[in-house]
Motif scaffolding. Structure first.
Motif, PDB file in Angstrom:
ATOM      1  N   GLN A  85       0.835  -1.202   0.000  1.00 55.09           N
ATOM      2  CA  GLN A  85       0.000   0.000   0.000  1.00 55.09           C
ATOM      3  C   GLN A  85       0.872   1.256   0.000  1.00 55.09           C
ATOM      4  O   GLN A  85       0.568   2.247  -0.675  1.00 55.09           O
ATOM      5  N   PHE A  86       1.970   1.198   0.754  1.00 54.52           N
ATOM      6  CA  PHE A  86       2.908   2.321   0.746  1.00 54.52           C
ATOM      7  C   PHE A  86       3.408   2.599  -0.675  1.00 54.52           C
ATOM      8  O   PHE A  86       3.481   3.756  -1.109  1.00 54.52           O
ATOM      9  N   LEU A  87       3.750   1.523  -1.397  1.00 50.92           N
ATOM     10  CA  LEU A  87       4.242   1.701  -2.766  1.00 50.92           C
ATOM     11  C   LEU A  87       3.152   2.245  -3.683  1.00 50.92           C
ATOM     12  O   LEU A  87       3.416   3.106  -4.543  1.00 50.92           O
ATOM     13  N   ARG A  88       1.923   1.773  -3.497  1.00 53.06           N
ATOM     14  CA  ARG A  88       0.838   2.281  -4.340  1.00 53.06           C
ATOM     15  C   ARG A  88       0.587   3.759  -4.035  1.00 53.06           C
ATOM     16  O   ARG A  88       0.341   4.561  -4.949  1.00 53.06           O
ATOM     17  N   ASP A  89       0.642   4.129  -2.750  1.00 50.76           N
ATOM     18  CA  ASP A  89       0.472   5.537  -2.381  1.00 50.76           C
ATOM     19  C   ASP A  89       1.607   6.376  -2.952  1.00 50.76           C
ATOM     20  O   ASP A  89       1.390   7.506  -3.414  1.00 50.76           O
ATOM     21  N   ARG A  90       2.809   5.815  -2.907  1.00 50.50           N
ATOM     22  CA  ARG A  90       3.976   6.555  -3.441  1.00 50.50           C
ATOM     23  C   ARG A  90       3.803   6.783  -4.935  1.00 50.50           C
ATOM     24  O   ARG A  90       4.124   7.871  -5.443  1.00 50.50           O
ATOM     25  N   CYS A  91       3.293   5.791  -5.644  1.00 50.01           N
ATOM     26  CA  CYS A  91       3.049   5.959  -7.077  1.00 50.01           C
ATOM     27  C   CYS A  91       2.002   7.031  -7.329  1.00 50.01           C
ATOM     28  O   CYS A  91       2.115   7.833  -8.270  1.00 50.01           O
ATOM     29  N   ALA A  92       0.971   7.061  -6.514  1.00 45.88           N
ATOM     30  CA  ALA A  92      -0.076   8.073  -6.681  1.00 45.88           C
ATOM     31  C   ALA A  92       0.503   9.477  -6.500  1.00 45.88           C
ATOM     32  O   ALA A  92       0.143  10.410  -7.238  1.00 45.88           O
ATOM     33  N   GLU A  93       1.398   9.630  -5.535  1.00 50.81           N
ATOM     34  CA  GLU A  93       2.046  10.932  -5.328  1.00 50.81           C
ATOM     35  C   GLU A  93       2.883  11.323  -6.537  1.00 50.81           C
ATOM     36  O   GLU A  93       3.022  12.512  -6.849  1.00 50.81           O
ATOM     37  N   MET A  94       3.457  10.312  -7.221  1.00 54.58           N
ATOM     38  CA  MET A  94       4.298  10.568  -8.390  1.00 54.58           C
ATOM     39  C   MET A  94       3.487  10.621  -9.676  1.00 54.58           C
ATOM     40  O   MET A  94       4.057  10.778 -10.750  1.00 54.58           O
ATOM     41  N   ASP A  95       2.140  10.459  -9.560  1.00 55.31           N
ATOM     42  CA  ASP A  95       1.276  10.352 -10.737  1.00 55.31           C
ATOM     43  C   ASP A  95       1.758   9.205 -11.635  1.00 55.31           C
ATOM     44  O   ASP A  95       1.875   9.337 -12.843  1.00 55.31           O
ATOM     45  N   ASP A  96       2.050   8.082 -10.993  1.00 56.35           N
ATOM     46  CA  ASP A  96       2.589   6.909 -11.664  1.00 56.35           C
ATOM     47  C   ASP A  96       1.648   5.731 -11.438  1.00 56.35           C
ATOM     48  O   ASP A  96       0.692   5.815 -10.657  1.00 56.35           O
ATOM     49  N   ASP A  97       1.922   4.616 -12.105  1.00 52.47           N
ATOM     50  CA  ASP A  97       1.056   3.426 -12.037  1.00 52.47           C
ATOM     51  C   ASP A  97       1.861   2.253 -11.494  1.00 52.47           C
ATOM     52  O   ASP A  97       2.807   1.789 -12.143  1.00 52.47           O
ATOM     53  N   LEU A  98       1.505   1.768 -10.297  1.00 53.36           N
ATOM     54  CA  LEU A  98       2.245   0.667  -9.693  1.00 53.36           C
ATOM     55  C   LEU A  98       2.166  -0.595 -10.540  1.00 53.36           C
ATOM     56  O   LEU A  98       3.150  -1.331 -10.655  1.00 53.36           O
ATOM     57  N   ASP A  99       1.005  -0.857 -11.149  1.00 48.74           N
ATOM     58  CA  ASP A  99       0.870  -2.070 -11.951  1.00 48.74           C
ATOM     59  C   ASP A  99       1.823  -2.073 -13.143  1.00 48.74           C
ATOM     60  O   ASP A  99       2.306  -3.127 -13.564  1.00 48.74           O
ATOM     61  N   ALA A 100       2.096  -0.896 -13.696  1.00 47.55           N
ATOM     62  CA  ALA A 100       3.069  -0.813 -14.789  1.00 47.55           C
ATOM     63  C   ALA A 100       4.457  -1.197 -14.282  1.00 47.55           C
ATOM     64  O   ALA A 100       5.235  -1.850 -14.985  1.00 47.55           O
ATOM     65  N   HIS A 101       4.782  -0.829 -13.048  1.00 54.02           N
ATOM     66  CA  HIS A 101       6.065  -1.219 -12.466  1.00 54.02           C
ATOM     67  C   HIS A 101       6.104  -2.725 -12.213  1.00 54.02           C
ATOM     68  O   HIS A 101       7.149  -3.356 -12.384  1.00 54.02           O
ATOM     69  N   VAL A 102       4.971  -3.304 -11.783  1.00 55.74           N
ATOM     70  CA  VAL A 102       4.909  -4.751 -11.589  1.00 55.74           C
ATOM     71  C   VAL A 102       5.234  -5.462 -12.905  1.00 55.74           C
ATOM     72  O   VAL A 102       6.047  -6.393 -12.951  1.00 55.74           O
ATOM     73  N   ALA A 103       4.578  -5.028 -13.988  1.00 60.66           N
ATOM     74  CA  ALA A 103       4.828  -5.640 -15.294  1.00 60.66           C
ATOM     75  C   ALA A 103       6.297  -5.480 -15.700  1.00 60.66           C
ATOM     76  O   ALA A 103       6.924  -6.414 -16.214  1.00 60.66           O
ATOM     77  N   HIS A 104       6.855  -4.297 -15.453  1.00 61.72           N
ATOM     78  CA  HIS A 104       8.252  -4.026 -15.817  1.00 61.72           C
ATOM     79  C   HIS A 104       9.198  -4.936 -15.039  1.00 61.72           C
ATOM     80  O   HIS A 104      10.123  -5.538 -15.609  1.00 61.72           O
ATOM     81  N   VAL A 105       8.963  -5.078 -13.735  1.00 63.57           N
ATOM     82  CA  VAL A 105       9.829  -5.898 -12.889  1.00 63.57           C
ATOM     83  C   VAL A 105       9.768  -7.359 -13.311  1.00 63.57           C
ATOM     84  O   VAL A 105      10.798  -8.039 -13.407  1.00 63.57           O
ATOM     85  N   LEU A 106       8.575  -7.858 -13.585  1.00 61.54           N
ATOM     86  CA  LEU A 106       8.447  -9.263 -13.959  1.00 61.54           C
ATOM     87  C   LEU A 106       9.056  -9.541 -15.330  1.00 61.54           C
ATOM     88  O   LEU A 106       9.628 -10.598 -15.568  1.00 61.54           O
ATOM     89  N   ARG A 107       8.948  -8.578 -16.241  1.00 63.19           N
ATOM     90  CA  ARG A 107       9.520  -8.780 -17.580  1.00 63.19           C
ATOM     91  C   ARG A 107      11.044  -8.750 -17.562  1.00 63.19           C
ATOM     92  O   ARG A 107      11.686  -9.495 -18.290  1.00 63.19           O
ATOM     93  N   ARG A 108      11.630  -7.902 -16.743  1.00 63.87           N
ATOM     94  CA  ARG A 108      13.082  -7.722 -16.827  1.00 63.87           C
ATOM     95  C   ARG A 108      13.866  -8.794 -16.089  1.00 63.87           C
ATOM     96  O   ARG A 108      15.079  -8.737 -16.028  1.00 63.87           O
ATOM     97  N   LYS A 109      13.163  -9.800 -15.544  1.00 62.33           N
ATOM     98  CA  LYS A 109      13.874 -10.905 -14.894  1.00 62.33           C
ATOM     99  C   LYS A 109      14.270 -11.985 -15.893  1.00 62.33           C
ATOM    100  O   LYS A 109      14.657 -13.073 -15.514  1.00 62.33           O
ATOM    101  N   GLY A 110      14.181 -11.670 -17.189  1.00 59.22           N
ATOM    102  CA  GLY A 110      14.395 -12.661 -18.227  1.00 59.22           C
ATOM    103  C   GLY A 110      15.637 -13.521 -18.136  1.00 59.22           C
ATOM    104  O   GLY A 110      15.558 -14.732 -18.251  1.00 59.22           O
ATOM    105  N   PRO A 111      16.851 -12.948 -17.936  1.00 58.08           N
ATOM    106  CA  PRO A 111      18.057 -13.781 -17.959  1.00 58.08           C
ATOM    107  C   PRO A 111      18.028 -14.945 -16.986  1.00 58.08           C
ATOM    108  O   PRO A 111      18.497 -16.028 -17.304  1.00 58.08           O
ATOM    109  N   SER A 112      17.458 -14.763 -15.777  1.00 60.96           N
ATOM    110  CA  SER A 112      17.446 -15.845 -14.799  1.00 60.96           C
ATOM    111  C   SER A 112      16.510 -16.971 -15.212  1.00 60.96           C
ATOM    112  O   SER A 112      16.576 -18.052 -14.665  1.00 60.96           O
ATOM    113  N   LYS A 113      15.639 -16.709 -16.189  1.00 57.06           N
ATOM    114  CA  LYS A 113      14.682 -17.719 -16.605  1.00 57.06           C
ATOM    115  C   LYS A 113      15.300 -18.745 -17.558  1.00 57.06           C
ATOM    116  O   LYS A 113      14.633 -19.682 -17.956  1.00 57.06           O
ATOM    117  N   LYS A 114      16.551 -18.575 -17.912  1.00 53.65           N
ATOM    118  CA  LYS A 114      17.152 -19.478 -18.890  1.00 53.65           C
ATOM    119  C   LYS A 114      17.895 -20.634 -18.236  1.00 53.65           C
ATOM    120  O   LYS A 114      18.345 -21.531 -18.925  1.00 53.65           O
TER     121      LYS A 114
END
Length: 480
Positions: A85-114
């Motif tokens: 909730q703290f992170l979601r509130d922080r995103c709201a203060e930044m006019d940002d979208d936490l779910d977009a960060h979730v997608a970004h974090v999950l996508r960029r873990k690619g190398p370890s998936k090999k």
């Protein structure tokens, strides 16, 4: 610790429940943790993602205040919800979208998936989806679990709860589905429901923070009703699940009270959980107060990391005992099958499910697979049946295609198809095995009537219908 024999007894009763077709699995983060990480890992990576934009460590410091600086710090599920909730509130203060960060974090873990982690999770997913659960529910939103995905909605609740035919017990992911005269229900294909949303769901919203949980529980009044009904009427298996979700624990406790359960004596269907190194007192508590039978596995240290290979071994046992291929191989172990089709490769799916990877004219495998002989026409089938009788090794089952119409019959009961020719021209003393006709959809009702009139056991037009017919057929033979 509970004895191995008790764990084996729980595993055996779980296998029976799954094979009866009314078991639901609830998958937690443990299944995909080798590539997706833990809840703690995700929150700190999300904080790092936010800090990259602000060029400070304010998000990471805020999460650390809730969860501590070490992975060994004890934190409750409420702490994790509050950190999110703290992170979601922080995103709201930044006019940002936490779910977009979730997608970004999950996508960029690619190398370890090999590496090996990717192989472990891929194997787990294959085994999970080979088991005929009535439905797969998951709290994960990392898109690792695929299937006929359905979002939580009243229509999806109805689809899962209303029941279906036994066809889903014989469907495997990736199995071809022919154009049927009637649509195949999604529930036959074992839906995967993302209870907390997914990155591919409308709006990409996921349940992560304190407020997200509240909206999940109370914005959709049918949600908890659905879970209550499902837990009341189905056997549940908790897999990769840590029992840290407060509302699910409370829901199970509510049902235990309503059903007046104690030690499984109140009428609530059994629930099971595959868990690591469960202590005797926790095992007793889960059984008495949660109605959950534990299947435990040991966790050992390997190269400084926890080795959960016991989890994979348990999942493999379930797959071997409950998957369509595992059940068919067990039913037809040591049996002989004659298969008539001018193009044997049409039946490669069945051969693969039965454990046979090639389609030669004679398949004589060693091990648990049945022995299959393929023939291309009625004459070859007749010679094979005669040869089997002379060798004292009769066939246990005959499968035949329908075959093209053979012209206008000379009289009302004359055969119109290859299947009818086989059934009508080969004497019963020569072909004393049951016959199943397997053909493409189209005129299914009329063709079945004709096949049954000539003495076939059944006619099937889908792979899962064929395998279900083979199960029924073997059951009839064994009861004689």
């Amino acid at each position: 610790m509970q004895s191995d024999s008790d764990d084996e007894a729980n595993l055996s009763s779980l296998v029976r429940a799954i094979n009866e077709g009314q078991c639901v699995v609830l998958v937690g983060a443990g299944l995909t943790a080798p590539v997706s990480g833990t809840w703690r890992d995700l929150l700190f990576k999300l904080a790092d993602s936010l800090d990259e934009k602000t060029e400070d460590r304010s998000a990471s410091i805020g999460v650390q205040e809730w969860l501590g600086s070490s992975s060994g710090t004890l934190a409750t599920s409420a702490d994790y919800e509050a950190a999110a909730q703290f992170l979601r509130d922080r995103c709201a203060e930044m006019d940002d979208d936490l779910d977009a960060h979730v997608a970004h974090v999950l996508r960029r873990k690619g190398p370890s998936k090999k590496g090996s982690a990717r192989a472990i999770v891929d194997s787990r997913k294959r085994m999970l989806l080979s088991i005929p659960f009535r439905a797969v529910l998951t709290l994960n939103f990392d898109n690792e679990l695929h299937g006929p995905d359905t979002t939580a909605s009243p229509s999806a609740y109805h689809e899962i709860l209303r029941g279906t035919t036994a066809a889903h017990r014989w469907y495997q992911p990736g199995m071809p589905i022919f154009d049927a005269e009637e649509p195949v229900s999604p529930s036959q294909l074992r839906p995967v429901m993302k209870l907390h949303g997914s990155l591919g769901s409308p709006g990409g919203s996921v349940v992560l923070s304190w407020r997200d949980y509240g909206e999940r529980l109370y914005r959709d009044p049918a949600y908890m009703t659905f879970l209550r009904a499902l837990m009341s009427t189905h056997t549940f298996l908790y897999l990769g699940f840590s029992f840290t979700d407060t509302y699910l624990n409370e829901l199970r406790r509510e049902l235990m009270t309503v059903f007046n359960e104690e030690n499984g004596e109140g009428g609530l269907l059994d629930a099971y959980a595959v868990l690591p190194d469960v202590s005797p007192h926790k095992r007793r508590h889960l059984l008495r107060h949660e109605g959950i039978k534990v299947i435990s596995y040991p966790v050992r240290l390997h190269d400084g990391k926890q080795d959960h290979s016991g989890f994979d071994a348990t999942l493999a046992r379930l797959s071997d005992s409950c998957s369509p291929g595992g059940r068919l191989r067990a039913l037809y172990k040591g049996c002989r099958i004659l298969w008539l089709d001018p193009n044997p490769r049409n039946n490669s799916t069945a051969f693969r499910v039965l454990g046979i990877t090639s389609t030669p004219r004679d398949v004589l495998p060693a091990g648990d697979q049945p022995v299959i002989r393929t023939v291309r026409n009625v004459s070859e089938a007749t010679r094979a049946l005669m040869d089997a009788r002379e060798r004292g090794a009769p066939y246990d089952l005959v499968v035949t295609h329908w075959g093209h119409d053979r012209g206008t019959p000379t009289h009302e009961n004359a055969p119109w198809s290859v299947a009818e020719e086989l059934l009508s021209t080969v004497s019963r003393d020569l072909m004393n095995a049951p016959v199943i006709v397997f053909c493409s959809p189209g005129n299914e009702r009329a063709n079945r009537e004709r096949a049954l009139r000539y003495g076939a056991f059944d006619l099937a037009t889908q792979w899962f219908d064929l395998f279900a017919a083979m199960e029924r057929c073997r059951g009839v033979v064994l009861r004689r």
